[in-house]
Design a protein around this motif. Structure first.
Motif, mmCIF file in Angstrom:
data_model
loop_
_atom_site.group_PDB
_atom_site.id
_atom_site.type_symbol
_atom_site.label_atom_id
_atom_site.label_comp_id
_atom_site.label_asym_id
_atom_site.label_seq_id
_atom_site.Cartn_x
_atom_site.Cartn_y
_atom_site.Cartn_z
ATOM 1 N N LYS A 36 0.837 -1.210 0.000
ATOM 2 C CA LYS A 36 0.000 0.000 0.000
ATOM 3 C C LYS A 36 0.867 1.254 0.000
ATOM 4 O O LYS A 36 0.582 2.213 -0.734
ATOM 5 C CB LYS A 36 -0.920 -0.002 1.226
ATOM 6 C CG LYS A 36 -2.114 -0.895 1.082
ATOM 7 C CD LYS A 36 -2.985 -1.050 2.321
ATOM 8 C CE LYS A 36 -3.100 0.072 3.255
ATOM 9 N NZ LYS A 36 -4.002 -0.205 4.404
ATOM 10 N N LEU A 39 2.463 1.712 -3.480
ATOM 11 C CA LEU A 39 1.481 2.167 -4.462
ATOM 12 C C LEU A 39 1.066 3.615 -4.207
ATOM 13 O O LEU A 39 0.913 4.390 -5.154
ATOM 14 C CB LEU A 39 0.254 1.249 -4.457
ATOM 15 C CG LEU A 39 0.475 -0.125 -5.085
ATOM 16 C CD1 LEU A 39 -0.689 -1.058 -4.781
ATOM 17 C CD2 LEU A 39 0.683 0.004 -6.586
ATOM 18 N N ARG A 43 1.413 6.689 -6.714
ATOM 19 C CA ARG A 43 0.251 7.497 -7.095
ATOM 20 C C ARG A 43 0.561 8.989 -6.915
ATOM 21 O O ARG A 43 0.267 9.798 -7.802
ATOM 22 C CB ARG A 43 -0.973 7.127 -6.250
ATOM 23 C CG ARG A 43 -2.235 7.897 -6.669
ATOM 24 C CD ARG A 43 -3.406 7.572 -5.794
ATOM 25 N NE ARG A 43 -3.323 8.195 -4.487
ATOM 26 C CZ ARG A 43 -3.649 9.480 -4.237
ATOM 27 N NH1 ARG A 43 -4.039 10.268 -5.205
ATOM 28 N NH2 ARG A 43 -3.555 9.949 -3.012
ATOM 29 N N TYR A 54 -5.944 3.393 -8.820
ATOM 30 C CA TYR A 54 -6.210 2.078 -8.223
ATOM 31 C C TYR A 54 -7.108 1.182 -9.072
ATOM 32 O O TYR A 54 -7.496 0.109 -8.627
ATOM 33 C CB TYR A 54 -6.777 2.244 -6.811
ATOM 34 C CG TYR A 54 -5.703 2.639 -5.823
ATOM 35 C CD1 TYR A 54 -4.844 1.687 -5.299
ATOM 36 C CD2 TYR A 54 -5.524 3.963 -5.439
ATOM 37 C CE1 TYR A 54 -3.837 2.036 -4.419
ATOM 38 C CE2 TYR A 54 -4.528 4.320 -4.555
ATOM 39 C CZ TYR A 54 -3.680 3.357 -4.047
ATOM 40 O OH TYR A 54 -2.693 3.713 -3.172
ATOM 41 N N PRO A 56 -6.990 -1.274 -11.979
ATOM 42 C CA PRO A 56 -5.998 -1.984 -12.806
ATOM 43 C C PRO A 56 -6.266 -1.871 -14.308
ATOM 44 O O PRO A 56 -5.341 -1.953 -15.112
ATOM 45 C CB PRO A 56 -6.101 -3.443 -12.357
ATOM 46 C CG PRO A 56 -6.917 -3.453 -11.132
ATOM 47 C CD PRO A 56 -7.662 -2.162 -11.051
ATOM 48 N N ASN A 59 -4.641 1.477 -15.161
ATOM 49 C CA ASN A 59 -3.267 1.661 -14.727
ATOM 50 C C ASN A 59 -2.478 0.385 -14.998
ATOM 51 O O ASN A 59 -2.148 -0.376 -14.085
ATOM 52 C CB ASN A 59 -3.230 2.011 -13.235
ATOM 53 C CG ASN A 59 -1.845 2.376 -12.748
ATOM 54 O OD1 ASN A 59 -0.868 2.208 -13.454
ATOM 55 N ND2 ASN A 59 -1.772 2.855 -11.532
ATOM 56 N N HIS A 62 0.855 -0.561 -13.057
ATOM 57 C CA HIS A 62 0.806 -1.089 -11.691
ATOM 58 C C HIS A 62 -0.273 -2.162 -11.530
ATOM 59 O O HIS A 62 -0.605 -2.537 -10.399
ATOM 60 C CB HIS A 62 0.556 0.044 -10.695
ATOM 61 C CG HIS A 62 1.692 0.995 -10.604
ATOM 62 N ND1 HIS A 62 1.730 2.171 -11.318
ATOM 63 C CD2 HIS A 62 2.850 0.940 -9.901
ATOM 64 C CE1 HIS A 62 2.863 2.793 -11.049
ATOM 65 N NE2 HIS A 62 3.561 2.075 -10.194
ATOM 66 N N ASP A 65 0.591 -5.202 -9.245
ATOM 67 C CA ASP A 65 0.638 -4.834 -7.829
ATOM 68 C C ASP A 65 -0.756 -4.559 -7.274
ATOM 69 O O ASP A 65 -1.063 -4.909 -6.132
ATOM 70 C CB ASP A 65 1.522 -3.602 -7.616
ATOM 71 C CG ASP A 65 3.001 -3.904 -7.756
ATOM 72 O OD1 ASP A 65 3.397 -5.078 -7.573
ATOM 73 O OD2 ASP A 65 3.766 -2.968 -8.030
ATOM 74 N N LEU A 66 -1.606 -3.946 -8.065
ATOM 75 C CA LEU A 66 -2.974 -3.662 -7.625
ATOM 76 C C LEU A 66 -3.754 -4.959 -7.423
ATOM 77 O O LEU A 66 -4.495 -5.099 -6.442
ATOM 78 C CB LEU A 66 -3.686 -2.757 -8.631
ATOM 79 C CG LEU A 66 -3.131 -1.339 -8.724
ATOM 80 C CD1 LEU A 66 -3.707 -0.617 -9.929
ATOM 81 C CD2 LEU A 66 -3.415 -0.572 -7.438
ATOM 82 N N GLN A 67 -3.570 -5.914 -8.319
ATOM 83 C CA GLN A 67 -4.238 -7.199 -8.159
ATOM 84 C C GLN A 67 -3.711 -7.936 -6.932
ATOM 85 O O GLN A 67 -4.474 -8.555 -6.190
ATOM 86 C CB GLN A 67 -4.081 -8.039 -9.423
ATOM 87 C CG GLN A 67 -4.884 -7.468 -10.575
ATOM 88 C CD GLN A 67 -4.610 -8.153 -11.893
ATOM 89 O OE1 GLN A 67 -3.589 -8.823 -12.066
ATOM 90 N NE2 GLN A 67 -5.524 -7.993 -12.834
ATOM 91 N N HIS A 70 -5.347 -6.464 -3.865
ATOM 92 C CA HIS A 70 -6.711 -6.975 -3.681
ATOM 93 C C HIS A 70 -6.695 -8.400 -3.140
ATOM 94 O O HIS A 70 -7.485 -8.742 -2.253
ATOM 95 C CB HIS A 70 -7.503 -6.898 -4.984
ATOM 96 C CG HIS A 70 -7.825 -5.497 -5.394
ATOM 97 N ND1 HIS A 70 -8.677 -4.694 -4.688
ATOM 98 C CD2 HIS A 70 -7.376 -4.755 -6.429
ATOM 99 C CE1 HIS A 70 -8.756 -3.510 -5.275
ATOM 100 N NE2 HIS A 70 -7.971 -3.519 -6.331
#
Length: 118
Positions: A36, A39, A43, A54, A56, A59, A62, A65-67, A70
């Protein structure tokens, strides 16, 4: 479910299972917080709005990393949902003077999965 602790065998309960889960989840929580922070720094550096950064789909840089973020959140929530379901089942059993708390772990997991759609 029974767990061997030293020379003693004891019945697993939500309380002692949660302590094992907490130790395991501590590592996951650390990874989650680190991801977090990375990221959020990215951001701010990009100057993106939260909703855009945020997502995916918007973006790609990233997206992996966002997946992962989650998935980590879901992994952290799942044991808590299961523990809450177990607690509700035990509480309901106490009200009806039956021992639902003694349900075998496999049966509990089936019920929790059915309840939470896992």
């Amino acid at each position: 479910m029974f767990a061997k602790q030293g020379s003693q065998v004891r019945r697993s309960t939500p309380a002692n299972l949660s302590s094992v889960g907490a130790a395991r989840d501590g590592a996951g929580q650390g990874e989650l917080e680190s991801l977090k922070a990375q990221l959020e720094a990215a951001r701010h550096a990009a100057g993106e709005a939260i909703g855009v950064f945020y997502d995916p789909r918007q973006n790609a840089a990233h997206a992996a990393d966002l997946q992962r973020l989650h998935r980590l959140r879901e992994e952290m929530a799942s044991p808590m949902h299961r523990a809450e379901a177990w607690g509700r089942a035990a509480s309901g059993a106490d009200q009806h003077h039956t021992s639902e708390a003694d349900v075998e772990p496999a049966e509990f997991e089936k019920r929790a999965d059915a309840l939470f759609g896992a």
